[in-house]
Enzyme design. Structure first.
Site, PDB file in Angstrom:
ATOM      1  N   GLU A 222     -48.675 -33.994 -11.517  1.00 33.49           N
ATOM      2  CA  GLU A 222     -49.793 -34.069 -10.573  1.00 33.49           C
ATOM      3  C   GLU A 222     -49.869 -32.828  -9.687  1.00 33.49           C
ATOM      4  OE1 GLU A 222     -49.544 -37.177  -7.616  1.00 33.49           O
ATOM      5  OE2 GLU A 222     -51.618 -36.874  -6.987  1.00 33.49           O
TER       6      GLU A 222
ATOM      7  N   LYS B 209     -52.148 -35.866 -13.986  1.00 35.38           N
ATOM      8  CA  LYS B 209     -52.866 -36.513 -12.881  1.00 35.38           C
ATOM      9  C   LYS B 209     -53.565 -35.403 -12.114  1.00 35.38           C
ATOM     10  CE  LYS B 209     -52.374 -39.586  -8.934  1.00 35.38           C
ATOM     11  NZ  LYS B 209     -51.835 -40.891  -8.552  1.00 35.38           N
TER      12      LYS B 209
HETATM   13  P1  13P Z   1     -54.784 -41.261  -3.708  1.00 33.24           P
HETATM   14  O1  13P Z   1     -55.620 -41.834  -4.818  1.00 33.24           O
HETATM   15  O2  13P Z   1     -54.810 -42.064  -2.434  1.00 33.24           O
HETATM   16  O3  13P Z   1     -55.037 -39.795  -3.508  1.00 33.24           O
HETATM   17  O4  13P Z   1     -53.262 -41.390  -4.170  1.00 33.24           O
HETATM   18  C1  13P Z   1     -52.920 -41.138  -5.466  1.00 33.24           C
HETATM   19  C2  13P Z   1     -51.575 -40.553  -5.499  1.00 33.24           C
HETATM   20  O5  13P Z   1     -50.669 -41.104  -6.072  1.00 33.24           O
HETATM   21  C3  13P Z   1     -51.381 -39.249  -4.843  1.00 33.24           C
HETATM   22  O6  13P Z   1     -50.142 -38.746  -5.192  1.00 33.24           O
END
Ligand code: 13P
Length: 336
Positions: free
Chosen positions: A177, A219
């Site tokens: 991510e 992600k």
């Molecule tokens: P949000 O969808 O609140 O941004 O959180 C997702 C997430 O896991 C961020 O690391």
């Protein structure tokens, strides 16, 4: 675990019409969210809140997996069973956040780099024993006059790739991510440029570290104008820019991409995902891994009475899962 096993878990995470619920806020972040709705952040309140979310009846119709935080994966639900066991019985794949959060990057004011590689091999082995099947590591990229530096992009992507290789060695699907934050007054074009640089750097680093893309999930953040930008792009422009940057940087071998919500409203997060999928077919399933846009409305109701409102709060969680599941197929329409 073979690459086929990893690939099967990754494909199940992005099964058609299904996405992921992120329940992995660190203690600092969950405390902010609980305090904002008038609750004290005790271990028991955090446990009960997370139990309410992951035991939502029928959740597996639209949710493939849930990302837990370290304290939750070790806890039991009120039935006395460990969270991962309860989730697997309910058809939800257990995941675990394994990074140790962003810290200032020395020498680069304003930039951050995510820590957590030291001792990660041993921690991953423990999480596998506790029942995790995938892991998450979040890098944070901030857009401002002076950031991100190319050094910050490279340092974060290098760490993401080292983490991903360790996950696959341990038999976990890495969810990588790189979050480009929405904070700031930058416009859509700047967001696009930064996403392009970050994703290019990420896939080059994954290649350098011998990470098998077939057993990896991305992600991603959406390409979106900064929260303080006067010129907010409309839904179709966000969708078009997001799909364009992904197509130009992400190899087709990846089993799937899930988006974070990042501070978008519930409605925006769903509408953007739906518009993105209406532009398909795409080389990969494009689904969701939302935290705030999945849970915020349910948390508000639950906070008013944490015992009596469980079933009603779960109905809201289910409705958010259903709407986002439809959006992952491009079949959502507002007001449904
Ligand atoms: P949000 O969808 O609140 O941004 O959180 C997702 C997430 O896991 C961020 O690391």
């Amino acid at each position: 675990m073979s690459i086929e096993d990893l690939e099967n878990v990754a494909l199940a995470m992005v099964a058609p019409g299904k996405g992921i619920i992120a329940v992995d806020e660190s203690t600092g972040t969950i405390t902010k969210r609980l305090t904002a709705v008038g609750l004290e952040s005790t271990p028991e309140i955090r446990r009960a809140y997370r139990e309410m979310l992951v035991t939502t009846p029928g959740l597996k119709e639209h949710i493939s997996g849930a990302i837990l935080y370290d304290e939750t994966i070790r806890e039991t639900t009120s039935t006395g069973e460990p969270f991962p066991a309860v989730m697997r019985k309910a058809g939800i794949i257990p995941g675990i956040k394994v990074d140790k959060g962003p810290k200032p990057l020395a020498g680069f004011p304003g930039d951050v780099v995510t820590e957590g590689l030291d001792g990660l091999r041993e921690r991953l082995q423990e999480y596998v024993k506790l029942g995790a099947q995938f892991a998450k590591w979040r890098a944070v990229i901030k857009i401002s006059e002076d950031t991100p530096s190319s050094t910050a992009i490279e340092a974060n992507c290098h760490a993401l790739a080292r983490y991903a290789a360790l996950c696959q060695e341990a038999g976990l699907v890495p969810m990588v991510e790189p979050e480009v934050l929405m904070d700031g007054d930058h416009d859509l074009a700047v967001s696009y440029e930064v996403h392009e640089a970050v994703l290019r750097s990420l896939f080059s680093a994954l290649y350098e570290q011998n990470v098998m893309l077939e057993g990896t999930i991305l992600k991603a953040s959406m390409v979106i104008a900064g929260t303080d930008c006067a010129d907010q792009a409309d839904i179709d422009d966000v969708a078009e820019a997001t799909v364009r940057v992904l197509k130009s940087t992400v190899p087709a071998a990846l089993p799937g991409i899930v988006f974070l919500s990042g501070g978008q409203t519930d409605e925006q997060a769903t509408a953007h995902l739906n518009a993105i999928n209406r532009l398909g077919p795409h080389p990969w399933p494009l689904s969701f891994s939302y935290g705030r846009a999945m849970v915020s409305s349910a948390l508000k109701l639950w906070a008013k009475d944490t015992k009596a409102n469980v079933a009603e709060a779960q109905k809201i969680v289910f409705a958010r899962a259903r709407d986002n599941g439809l959006a992952a197929l491009g079949q959502w329409s507002s007001g449904k």
